[in-house]
Design an enzyme around this catalytic site. Structure first.
Site, short mmCIF file in Angstrom:
data_model
loop_
_atom_site.label_atom_id
_atom_site.label_comp_id
_atom_site.label_asym_id
_atom_site.label_seq_id
_atom_site.Cartn_x
_atom_site.Cartn_y
_atom_site.Cartn_z
N THR A 347 41.66 38.94 40.14
CA THR A 347 41.21 39.47 38.94
C THR A 347 40.71 40.65 39.09
OG1 THR A 347 39.30 38.00 38.80
CG2 THR A 347 41.38 37.18 37.59
N GLU A 348 40.80 41.52 37.86
CA GLU A 348 40.79 42.96 38.18
C GLU A 348 39.08 43.26 38.26
OE1 GLU A 348 41.57 42.11 33.81
OE2 GLU A 348 42.16 41.72 35.55
N PRO A 349 38.36 42.40 37.94
CA PRO A 349 36.77 42.89 38.32
C PRO A 349 36.51 43.05 39.75
CG PRO A 349 36.74 40.58 37.14
CD PRO A 349 38.10 41.33 37.06
#
Length: 670
Positions: A347-349
């Site tokens: 996921t992007e974080p």
């Protein structure tokens, strides 16, 4: 951009008896009117709630009583943040939603901050929406005193200056995004600006301001923000939950060095939850790993149907991104089908590996392989590191453009959607076919639309372009749109209807519910019936299946032709034709007909394909084989396939084991 200090913080005063430890109230007194503030956080992960509450309290107090003597009232702040930071109600950046306190917001996602949303929609503040990855990386550019960031991310979307430049209302007039050409190629230039105040969060700080993050679910862009403020001549406020003596923290665990931190605020426990949905989970901080079986399966509804169909696009050994909302169900299906180990979920974080959490825990994950800073994750994404991305489908049009960012008065923002959707080699948009009061039933492997939603998702033209279909086609990107009743694929002609759920009428249930007519080149194939049955789909076998060409092997010395159909499925006429072509290609130049040995273990064939398949096999036997020996451990398949072959005059006997078949085949070939 200058590094001249704007804040009265003499170096001699930085190390007092308490080191850098101050109250939240004292910390926010250092913020001046007109300051640009950068905040770290992802939903509720890593957000400094205690500091935000104190800043709001200062504004309300000064508004009612006036500023303290010698203190200018706080006003006209610019807020910059990459990811959405809020709970959709009152927490996070919602504390800043006050008339006069905020002048400008540059944000990656607006969906969780309804207070700021209203101010933007009502034209009461200057408001920009830029890609989440761009903002997180821009903090590093600011820290390095670069003039800005040059990127292809955002081309063709609402961030492109030709489509608005990320401005969200009439009050917002300054251009902070420019179109530039380099060697004949278009790029977007995102302008850098100084950061006056950084508000970040960690777990433990010592008296010198060194900050560790051992109990945080993510590290995000905290270091980049702190460095950007420090090198802009600003201040850094770090919220933590506990203190340590000087020089007692392990240097390898220090995420933000004390030389970059001016103030340390120890938060009250209620204002330092790990996420906005979880006070503390040892699994989110990788303190322990949880059993995969502890994740409950989804009920068989429209969400699960969509997640199941999308899961068939997964590939073994691939790197995958899952967006928030509907895509979260794919992780649940992958876990239920026991394929979560075959690919790497991200996921992007900054999450790599593991199982992403959902809801207000989104951003956190369990059983991760690694947690890296968010700007580095977007470096990886933007450079093509993602094999496939699954993202939400809110509104699509005939050109394949997608809108997930703005719907009339509702401002969601793009978040990481633009970075991810543009950079992934393959993107699958997932969502219900229409929205609002949709009611479906699933009966005997068929889908029944009892009531259609009252809001169309497939419209003639989207109102806000978060994804450019034309730009995707130009780059040769594979794009699918998966709903509970059908699947579309993006081509240079627009959206092509490729699959339809069992029980669905194309004209009534699909075309009549759209704002345009999709391209229908030939009768669309049926979606896999397993998707609509409340039993395991056997996804692991499907993902580990061989390419068709790898299933054939010719032994010229022994005149044997081995065919491995283990785990293979024949579902369509296309599958039948593909087998015929492969055999012809493999044996086209063979002078002596070989004996074929066929492995039918775990082979499946749909009943309606039996006639076409057996006809194809009959022709292959006549044209290419000296004889055929077949085997499978499935008594049902031996009977079913044997009967079909017998009706066409082909030797029907199918052996039970590979050894029996090989012995028989070797004798025949000899």
């Amino acid at each position: 951009m200058t590094a001249t200090p704007r804040h009265p913080f003499p170096s001699s005063a930085r190390l007092v008896e308490r080191g850098k430890i101050v109250s939240a109230r004292e910390a926010v007194r250092l913020i001046r009117p007109g300051d640009t503030i950068a905040t770290s956080g992802f939903v509720g992960v890593g957000f400094a709630e205690e500091v935000a509450i104190a800043l709001e309290a200062r504004y309300l107090e000064e508004k009612e009583q006036g500023a303290a003597e010698g203190q200018e009232p706080i006003a006209n702040l610019t807020i910059v943040y990459a990811a959405g930071q809020g709970d959709g109600r009152t927490k996070g950046l919602n504390h800043f939603a006050h008339e006069g306190l905020i002048k400008r917001v540059i944000g990656g996602h607006w969906g969780l901050v309804p207070g700021l949303q209203r101010m933007a929609i009502e034209n009461r503040i200057e408001a920009y929406n830029l890609p989440q990855g761009v903002i997180s990386q821009l903090f590093r550019d600011i820290a390095a005193h670069r003039p800005g960031q040059l990127s292809s991310v955002g081309l063709g979307t609402f961030v492109d200056p030709r489509n608005g430049g990320g401005k969200l209302n009439a009050r917002t007039t300054e251009d902070i995004v420019r179109l530039m050409q380099i060697d004949g190629t278009d790029f977007l230039y995102y302008k850098a600006f100084p950061i006056d105040v950084a508000i970040v969060r960690g777990t433990t700080a010592d008296l010198n301001g060194n900050v560790t993050m051992e109990k945080e679910a993510l590290t995000l862009e905290a270091l980049s923000i702190a460095m950007a403020a420090r090198n802009s001549g600003g201040i850094v406020i770090a919220q933590v939950e506990r203190l340590a003596e000087s020089n007692t923290l392990h240097s390898r665990q220090v995420k933000i060095p004390g030389v970059m931190v001016d103030c340390v605020v120890v938060a009250r426990p209620e204002n330092h939850w790990q996420t906005f949905g979880e006070q503390y989970s040892a699994a989110f901080s990788s303190e322990l790993r949880v059993a995969a079986s502890s994740v409950p399966p989804m009920p068989l509804n429209e969400r699960k149907i969509i997640a199941r169909r999308a899961a068939f696009e997964l590939m073994a050994n691939s790197v995958v991104n899952l967006g928030i909302g509907m895509p979260e169900g794919i992780a649940s299906v992958a876990n239920e089908e026991q394929v979560i180990d075959l690919f790497t979920m991200t996921t992007e974080p900054g999450v790599i590996g593991g199982i992403p959490a959902g809801g207000l825990n989104f951003g956190a994950a369990t059983n991760t392989q690694a947690i890296i800073d968010q700007p580095y994750q977007f470096d990886f994404y933007d450079g093509g590191g993602l094999d496939i991305a699954f993202l939400g489908l809110a509104q699509a049009d005939r050109e394949g453009n997608l809108n997930v960012s703005k719907f009339g008065p509702k401002l969601a923002g793009a978040g990481g959607f633009i970075n991810i959707s543009q950079a992934a080699k393959k993107v699958v948009f997932v969502g219900t076919f229409n929205a609002g009061k949709l009611d479906i039933a699933i009966d005997d492997g068929k889908l029944d639309i009892r009531r259609d939603g009252d809001c169309r998702k497939f419209v003639d033209a989207v109102e806000h372009r978060t994804f450019s279909g034309r730009y995707a086609v130009e780059r040769g990107q594979t794009v699918l749109y998966v709903t509970e009743r059908c699947v579309f694929e993006l081509t240079n002609e627009g959206l092509v209807l490729t699959e339809v759920a069992p029980g669905i009428d194309v004209e009534r249930d699909i075309v009549a519910q759209m704002g345009f007519r999709p391209v229908i080149k030939s009768p669309p194939r049926l979606m896999d019936e397993r998707i609509f049955r409340d039993t395991p789909m056997g996804l692991r076998n499907a993902l580990l299946g061989l390419d068709l060409s790898e299933r054939f092997s010719y032994d010229a010395e022994k005149h044997l032709f081995f065919i491995n159909f283990e785990g293979h499925e024949v579902a369509t006429l296309h599958d039948v034709e593909a087998i015929r072509r492969e055999v012809e290609n493999q044996l086209a130049n063979v002078e002596v007909k070989p004996h074929a040995i066929v492995n039918y273990d775990n082979f499946s064939i749909r009943p309606e394909m039996l006639d076409a398949y057996s006809e194809m096999v009959t022709k292959l036997v006549d044209d290419f084989y000296d004889g055929v020996t077949r085997y499978t451990t499935s008594s049902f398949l031996r009977m079913k396939l044997g009967d079909a072959l017998k009706q066409r005059g082909v030797a029907p006997y199918i052996y039970e084991s590979a050894q029996e078949a090989r012995e028989h085949g070797t004798r025949r070939a000899g």
